[in-house]
Design a protein around this motif. Structure first.
Motif, mmCIF file in Angstrom:
data_model
loop_
_atom_site.group_PDB
_atom_site.id
_atom_site.type_symbol
_atom_site.label_atom_id
_atom_site.label_comp_id
_atom_site.label_asym_id
_atom_site.label_seq_id
_atom_site.Cartn_x
_atom_site.Cartn_y
_atom_site.Cartn_z
ATOM 1 N N ILE A 63 4.705 4.944 7.236
ATOM 2 C CA ILE A 63 6.248 4.077 6.956
ATOM 3 C C ILE A 63 6.337 3.566 6.466
ATOM 4 C CG2 ILE A 63 7.212 2.152 8.709
ATOM 5 C CD1 ILE A 63 3.775 2.471 10.128
ATOM 6 N N LEU A 64 7.158 3.639 5.139
ATOM 7 C CA LEU A 64 7.068 3.395 4.116
ATOM 8 C C LEU A 64 8.963 2.756 4.267
ATOM 9 C CD1 LEU A 64 7.183 3.615 0.746
ATOM 10 C CD2 LEU A 64 7.900 5.593 0.567
ATOM 11 N N HIS A 68 10.567 -6.293 0.174
ATOM 12 C CA HIS A 68 10.606 -6.998 -1.618
ATOM 13 C C HIS A 68 8.857 -6.504 -1.684
ATOM 14 C CE1 HIS A 68 9.205 -10.348 1.060
ATOM 15 N NE2 HIS A 68 9.935 -10.241 1.057
ATOM 16 N N GLY A 69 8.106 -6.184 -0.569
ATOM 17 C CA GLY A 69 7.268 -5.678 -0.747
ATOM 18 C C GLY A 69 5.808 -7.150 -1.140
ATOM 19 N N MET A 70 4.971 -6.945 -1.598
ATOM 20 C CA MET A 70 3.823 -7.904 -1.828
ATOM 21 C C MET A 70 2.788 -7.940 -2.913
ATOM 22 S SD MET A 70 3.108 -8.482 1.736
ATOM 23 C CE MET A 70 2.517 -6.286 1.911
ATOM 24 N N SER A 71 2.501 -8.891 -3.435
ATOM 25 C CA SER A 71 1.536 -8.663 -4.573
ATOM 26 C C SER A 71 0.368 -8.599 -4.174
ATOM 27 C CB SER A 71 1.510 -10.270 -5.237
ATOM 28 O OG SER A 71 1.246 -11.481 -4.783
ATOM 29 N N ASP A 72 -1.215 -8.188 -4.785
ATOM 30 C CA ASP A 72 -2.290 -8.159 -4.417
ATOM 31 C C ASP A 72 -2.765 -9.302 -3.475
ATOM 32 O OD1 ASP A 72 -5.016 -7.122 -4.563
ATOM 33 O OD2 ASP A 72 -5.723 -9.065 -5.444
ATOM 34 N N ARG A 119 5.207 -5.152 -5.597
ATOM 35 C CA ARG A 119 6.790 -6.500 -6.212
ATOM 36 C C ARG A 119 7.840 -5.559 -7.105
ATOM 37 N NH1 ARG A 119 8.038 -10.618 -4.289
ATOM 38 N NH2 ARG A 119 7.350 -11.725 -2.699
ATOM 39 N N LYS A 120 8.821 -5.172 -7.392
ATOM 40 C CA LYS A 120 9.615 -5.011 -8.823
ATOM 41 C C LYS A 120 9.159 -5.657 -9.865
ATOM 42 C CE LYS A 120 14.432 -5.053 -9.983
ATOM 43 N NZ LYS A 120 15.600 -5.729 -10.258
ATOM 44 N N ASN A 121 9.061 -4.979 -10.540
ATOM 45 C CA ASN A 121 8.169 -4.379 -12.490
ATOM 46 C C ASN A 121 6.720 -5.389 -11.567
ATOM 47 O OD1 ASN A 121 10.708 -4.677 -13.091
ATOM 48 N ND2 ASN A 121 11.213 -6.522 -12.998
ATOM 49 N N GLU A 160 4.818 5.106 -5.813
ATOM 50 C CA GLU A 160 4.596 5.000 -6.374
ATOM 51 C C GLU A 160 6.485 5.154 -6.905
ATOM 52 O OE1 GLU A 160 1.576 7.668 -7.789
ATOM 53 O OE2 GLU A 160 -0.220 5.649 -7.984
ATOM 54 N N ILE A 161 7.126 6.100 -6.846
ATOM 55 C CA ILE A 161 7.840 5.902 -7.774
ATOM 56 C C ILE A 161 9.343 5.388 -7.034
ATOM 57 C CG2 ILE A 161 7.398 8.696 -7.356
ATOM 58 C CD1 ILE A 161 9.039 9.373 -5.110
ATOM 59 N N SER A 162 8.791 4.059 -5.987
ATOM 60 C CA SER A 162 9.954 3.605 -6.098
ATOM 61 C C SER A 162 9.403 2.573 -6.975
ATOM 62 C CB SER A 162 9.763 2.804 -4.213
ATOM 63 O OG SER A 162 9.552 4.362 -3.555
ATOM 64 N N PRO A 163 11.041 1.151 -6.833
ATOM 65 C CA PRO A 163 10.616 0.309 -8.000
ATOM 66 C C PRO A 163 10.066 -0.831 -7.289
ATOM 67 C CG PRO A 163 12.754 0.306 -6.632
ATOM 68 C CD PRO A 163 12.434 1.725 -6.205
ATOM 69 N N HIS A 164 10.188 -1.080 -6.033
ATOM 70 C CA HIS A 164 9.271 -2.253 -4.634
ATOM 71 C C HIS A 164 9.504 -1.919 -3.193
ATOM 72 C CE1 HIS A 164 13.727 -3.229 -3.555
ATOM 73 N NE2 HIS A 164 13.585 -3.548 -5.138
ATOM 74 N N GLY A 165 8.565 -2.219 -2.402
ATOM 75 C CA GLY A 165 8.601 -1.317 -1.335
ATOM 76 C C GLY A 165 7.102 -2.006 -0.643
ATOM 77 N N THR A 166 6.938 -0.963 0.578
ATOM 78 C CA THR A 166 5.125 -1.072 1.471
ATOM 79 C C THR A 166 4.778 0.153 1.730
ATOM 80 O OG1 THR A 166 5.693 -3.499 1.389
ATOM 81 C CG2 THR A 166 3.960 -2.387 3.256
#
Length: 500
Positions: A63-64, A68-72, A119-121, A160-166
């Motif tokens: 599931i992709l 906004h994603g998550m930090s470590d 996360r972004k960047n 990896e090719i996405s700017p952000h996500g999970t």
């Protein structure tokens, strides 16, 4: 007064035993995936792609999302069981509650769960639960692995090719790929998942500008609207808000069109994953996400309502806020909810209105659909008479298809005898059995568009009015405007010739 001090012992649960127990919470593959998508939506995602991989030795579900994603550190907290208390205040759009959904939903289907996020960047972080690794660890600790599983490692480039996500990857699918699992079982599974998600998230998926783009194996999932709100023959009650101690509850009733108002494709599509009768009742939503799909919620007058064929067209939408989870007894799987005592009276009142209207539409084959209002009352073909402990069904002697024949001295008595014989031998039990088994009645001659058979019947009755009842063409046409099924097509009546 001083606080009493107690002797204590630290009693941490065995990681392996605890997680193995959590695997039995009762998720299906469909409900487990819906829980994962909840997390994506809470993270602000507007796109979620599901991938089922089953090809020999390669077995995985991924599931992709583009949230906004998550930090470590955030990922570490998210992978911990019960990190967030269900008592903690949630944001208004949060679809979670117990802090367990990601883990329990995944463990119910697989033995290896990898979650990678960025996360972004930011840098990509990855952690994995592996139940086999926990079972082999003699220290009984809660050990997360920092290396992804084999299939997860193969899929990481998608993130990896996405700017952000999970990215969530299930491997070792012991609860999905069971002994004897065949290609057809795989296709059936994918089909069931698609239908479940199309219903569960239909309010995110529908409309000209949907808030969610959801795909399954690169094919877009389209919304299944259980209320058919855009169909012209659907009845929709006004939407009303009822205040409770835990926020507003929004209620709206719907009565779906009779089969005669639907095309064959519309009828098949509207049946839903479980069929027409199974989908009647209340639909409970929390932040637009469907929690309960088609249930009378143990409500009723005198006794709890059951799902009956006569009420198959009845649907009621309930929207509750996430502040009311405890009040509605929401479970971990977000699949059951029970209305609080303070609102049951209002729900019963609305349901009674919807059920009565749905029963009329079902029994009168769509007569009560909007846009078919008549100044004069409709003259039915069948009459229902309640006797002492029984119900009788009679053919109306006033219906023009009957009345003109009964007037005839030559065979009027024979017609009366034939009608009485039919009335006394209506196969009620067989009709009831067929309806209970989901076999719908054949389409009536009053269907839209009008059938050739209906037009022939109309023409024959019209000629009988002119020749047997000695009516003028204008009077005959006027009297044909109210009897069913001719009342559905006044334009055809107007077009009848004056000299047939």
């Amino acid at each position: 007064m001083t606080d009493r001090k107690y002797k204590t012992r630290n009693a941490p649960p065995s990681a392996c035993s605890m997680i193995e127990s959590l695997r039995g919470l009762g998720y299906s593959t469909s409900t487990a995936l819906a829980d994962i998508i909840d997390n994506s939506l809470t993270a602000g995602a507007n796109r979620v792609d599901l991938h089922f991989i089953w090809n020999g030795e390669r077995q995985a579900v991924a599931i992709l999302d583009n949230g906004h994603g998550m930090s470590d550190n955030e990922l570490f907290d998210a992978m911990r069981l019960g990190f967030l208390s269900p008592l903690s205040e949630r944001t208004a759009h949060d679809l979670g509650r117990f802090g367990l959904g990601l883990k329990t939903a995944s463990f119910s289907q697989c033995r290896s769960l990898t979650v990678a996020s960025k996360r972004k960047n930011g840098d990509m972080a990855s952690l994995r639960w592996d139940l086999d690794h926990l079972a082999a660890d003699t220290s009984f600790q809660w050990l997360l692995l920092e290396e992804p599983g084999d299939e997860a490692a193969f899929m990481l480039p998608m993130l990896e090719i996405s700017p952000h996500g999970t990215l969530v990857v299930w491997e070792k699918l012991d609860r999905i790929i069971t002994p004897g699992f065949s290609p057809q079982d795989y296709l059936d599974l994918v089909d069931n998942v698609e239908k479940h998600l199309a219903l569960t998230f239909h309010r995110f998926l529908q409309g000209p500008n949907p808030s969610l783009h959801l795909t399954l194996n690169s094919i877009q999932i389209k919304a299944y609207d259980p209320f058919m709100q855009n169909h012209p023959a659907t009845w929709n009650s006004p939407s009303t808000n009822f205040p409770t101690n835990h926020g507003l509850v929004c209620m709206q009733g719907h009565v779906l069109p009779h089969k005669d108002k639907l095309s064959p494709k519309e009828y098949a599509d509207a049946a839903g994953p479980e069929g027409w009768t199974a989908h009647q009742g209340f639909y409970v939503y929390r932040n637009q996400r469907l929690i309960v799909a088609g249930s009378w919620l143990n409500l009723g007058t005198g006794r709890a309502w059951t799902k009956e064929e006569a009420h198959r067209l009845a649907r009621i939408r309930l929207d509750i806020p996430n502040t009311a989870d405890a009040d509605w007894k929401l479970d971990i799987r977000k699949s059951t909810a029970w209305p609080p005592v303070t609102i049951r009276k209002q729900l019963v009142q609305l349901a009674e209105t919807v059920r009565k209207r749905a029963r009329r539409v079902f029994a009168h084959r769509g007569e009560y659909s909007k846009g078919k209002a008549h100044k004069e009352p409709t003259l039915p073909i069948w009459l229902v008479e309640n006797g002492q402990g029984d119900v009788c069904y009679r053919i109306s002697r006033e219906h023009p298809a009957v009345s003109t024949l009964v007037l005839d001295d030559a065979f009027g008595n024979a017609v009366q005898a034939m009608l009485s014989l039919i009335e006394k031998n209506v196969p009620v039990q067989r009709i009831w059995l067929d309806a209970a088994e989901g076999k719908d009645a054949p389409q009536n001659v009053g269907a839209s568009p009008p059938t050739a058979e209906m037009q022939d019947i109309l023409y024959t009755v019209y000629k009988n009015f002119l020749r047997r009842a000695r009516l003028s063409p204008d009077d005959a046409k006027k009297r044909l405007k109210n009897p069913e099924p001719f009342n559905m097509f006044p334009e055809l009546v107007d077009e009848l010739p004056d000299n047939p």
